[in-house]
Design a protein around this motif. Structure first.
Motif, PDB file in Angstrom:
ATOM      1  N   HIS A  47       2.438  21.954 -51.899  1.00 13.82           N
ATOM      2  CA  HIS A  47       2.915  23.041 -52.569  1.00 13.82           C
ATOM      3  C   HIS A  47       4.707  22.696 -52.294  1.00 13.82           C
ATOM      4  CE1 HIS A  47      -0.688  25.471 -51.278  1.00 13.82           C
ATOM      5  NE2 HIS A  47      -0.457  25.849 -52.772  1.00 13.82           N
ATOM      6  N   ARG A  48       5.234  23.036 -53.184  1.00 18.89           N
ATOM      7  CA  ARG A  48       6.814  22.827 -53.218  1.00 18.89           C
ATOM      8  C   ARG A  48       7.395  23.266 -51.923  1.00 18.89           C
ATOM      9  NH1 ARG A  48       8.620  20.484 -57.595  1.00 18.89           N
ATOM     10  NH2 ARG A  48       7.461  20.690 -59.557  1.00 18.89           N
ATOM     11  N   ALA A  49       6.777  24.559 -51.555  1.00 13.46           N
ATOM     12  CA  ALA A  49       7.414  25.326 -50.016  1.00 13.46           C
ATOM     13  C   ALA A  49       6.919  24.497 -48.975  1.00 13.46           C
ATOM     14  CB  ALA A  49       7.046  26.692 -50.243  1.00 13.46           C
ATOM     15  N   CYS A  50       5.856  23.689 -48.919  1.00 12.25           N
ATOM     16  CA  CYS A  50       5.040  23.186 -47.989  1.00 12.25           C
ATOM     17  C   CYS A  50       5.798  21.886 -47.483  1.00 12.25           C
ATOM     18  CB  CYS A  50       3.624  22.911 -48.021  1.00 12.25           C
ATOM     19  SG  CYS A  50       2.853  24.658 -48.030  1.00 12.25           S
TER      20      CYS A  50
ATOM     21  N   VAL B 106      -3.518  24.051 -54.542  1.00 15.69           N
ATOM     22  CA  VAL B 106      -2.155  23.974 -55.097  1.00 15.69           C
ATOM     23  C   VAL B 106      -2.556  24.157 -56.833  1.00 15.69           C
ATOM     24  CG1 VAL B 106      -0.417  22.131 -55.615  1.00 15.69           C
ATOM     25  CG2 VAL B 106      -1.747  22.262 -53.523  1.00 15.69           C
ATOM     26  N   TYR B 107      -1.668  24.837 -57.288  1.00 19.72           N
ATOM     27  CA  TYR B 107      -1.702  25.029 -58.678  1.00 19.72           C
ATOM     28  C   TYR B 107      -0.507  24.257 -59.180  1.00 19.72           C
ATOM     29  CZ  TYR B 107      -4.712  29.023 -57.383  1.00 19.72           C
ATOM     30  OH  TYR B 107      -5.754  29.529 -57.100  1.00 19.72           O
TER      31      TYR B 107
ATOM     32  N   THR C 120      13.337  22.465 -45.928  1.00 15.89           N
ATOM     33  CA  THR C 120      12.713  22.135 -47.113  1.00 15.89           C
ATOM     34  C   THR C 120      13.368  20.689 -47.308  1.00 15.89           C
ATOM     35  OG1 THR C 120      12.589  24.405 -47.872  1.00 15.89           O
ATOM     36  CG2 THR C 120      12.435  22.516 -49.348  1.00 15.89           C
TER      37      THR C 120
ATOM     38  N   CYS D 189      -3.401  21.354 -50.831  1.00 17.94           N
ATOM     39  CA  CYS D 189      -2.073  20.781 -50.165  1.00 17.94           C
ATOM     40  C   CYS D 189      -2.249  20.054 -48.734  1.00 17.94           C
ATOM     41  CB  CYS D 189      -1.300  22.087 -49.976  1.00 17.94           C
ATOM     42  SG  CYS D 189       0.213  21.734 -48.802  1.00 17.94           S
TER      43      CYS D 189
ATOM     44  N   VAL E 194       1.689  24.664 -61.428  1.00 16.70           N
ATOM     45  CA  VAL E 194       3.203  25.115 -61.389  1.00 16.70           C
ATOM     46  C   VAL E 194       4.041  24.959 -59.958  1.00 16.70           C
ATOM     47  CG1 VAL E 194       2.615  27.635 -60.889  1.00 16.70           C
ATOM     48  CG2 VAL E 194       4.646  26.966 -62.127  1.00 16.70           C
ATOM     49  N   ASP E 195       3.078  24.860 -59.059  1.00 16.44           N
ATOM     50  CA  ASP E 195       3.806  24.654 -57.575  1.00 16.44           C
ATOM     51  C   ASP E 195       3.175  23.388 -57.035  1.00 16.44           C
ATOM     52  OD1 ASP E 195       5.312  25.592 -55.418  1.00 16.44           O
ATOM     53  OD2 ASP E 195       3.426  26.569 -54.508  1.00 16.44           O
ATOM     54  N   GLU E 196       3.013  22.324 -57.877  1.00 21.31           N
ATOM     55  CA  GLU E 196       2.570  21.044 -57.212  1.00 21.31           C
ATOM     56  C   GLU E 196       3.631  20.264 -57.172  1.00 21.31           C
ATOM     57  OE1 GLU E 196      -0.143  17.434 -59.186  1.00 21.31           O
ATOM     58  OE2 GLU E 196      -1.160  19.238 -58.999  1.00 21.31           O
TER      59      GLU E 196
END
Length: 92
Positions: free
Chosen positions: A32-35, A18-19, A44, A11, A21-23
């Motif tokens: 990461h989606r949250a980053c 980064v996996y 966000t 990330c 599913v969260d990329e």
């Protein structure tokens, strides 16, 4: 050996793996989606409405406040002229 969707990509914001599913890939950078957050307010961001200046992410209101109010990006920073990217998807 089973794979759980892991990648070797890190990330851009937190430097952790980064996996899939969260990329989230933006401008050829992985987050990461949250980053994927505004540098100023930490809100966000969405792909449909964010701005980037030298790789730093901003929500549209803070990008406008920090850079556009001066009328020029050059007045906001010392040194050579800079470029900024703003993304907005038209609403239908």
């Amino acid at each position: 050996m089973a794979s759980y969707g892991g990648t070797t990509q890190k990330c851009k914001a937190c430097e952790k793996t980064v996996y899939l599913v969260d990329e989230l890939t933006v401008d050829n950078k992985v987050y990461h989606r949250a980053c994927f957050r505004c540098h100023h307010c930490k809100g966000t961001l969405k792909l449909s409405n964010y701005s980037s200046f030298e790789g730093v992410l901003y929500c549209q209101p803070h990008f406008d406040q920090l850079f556009k109010m001066t009328g020029s990006l050059d007045k906001s920073f010392e040194g050579a002229p800079k470029t900024a990217r703003s993304y907005e998807v038209p609403h239908n």
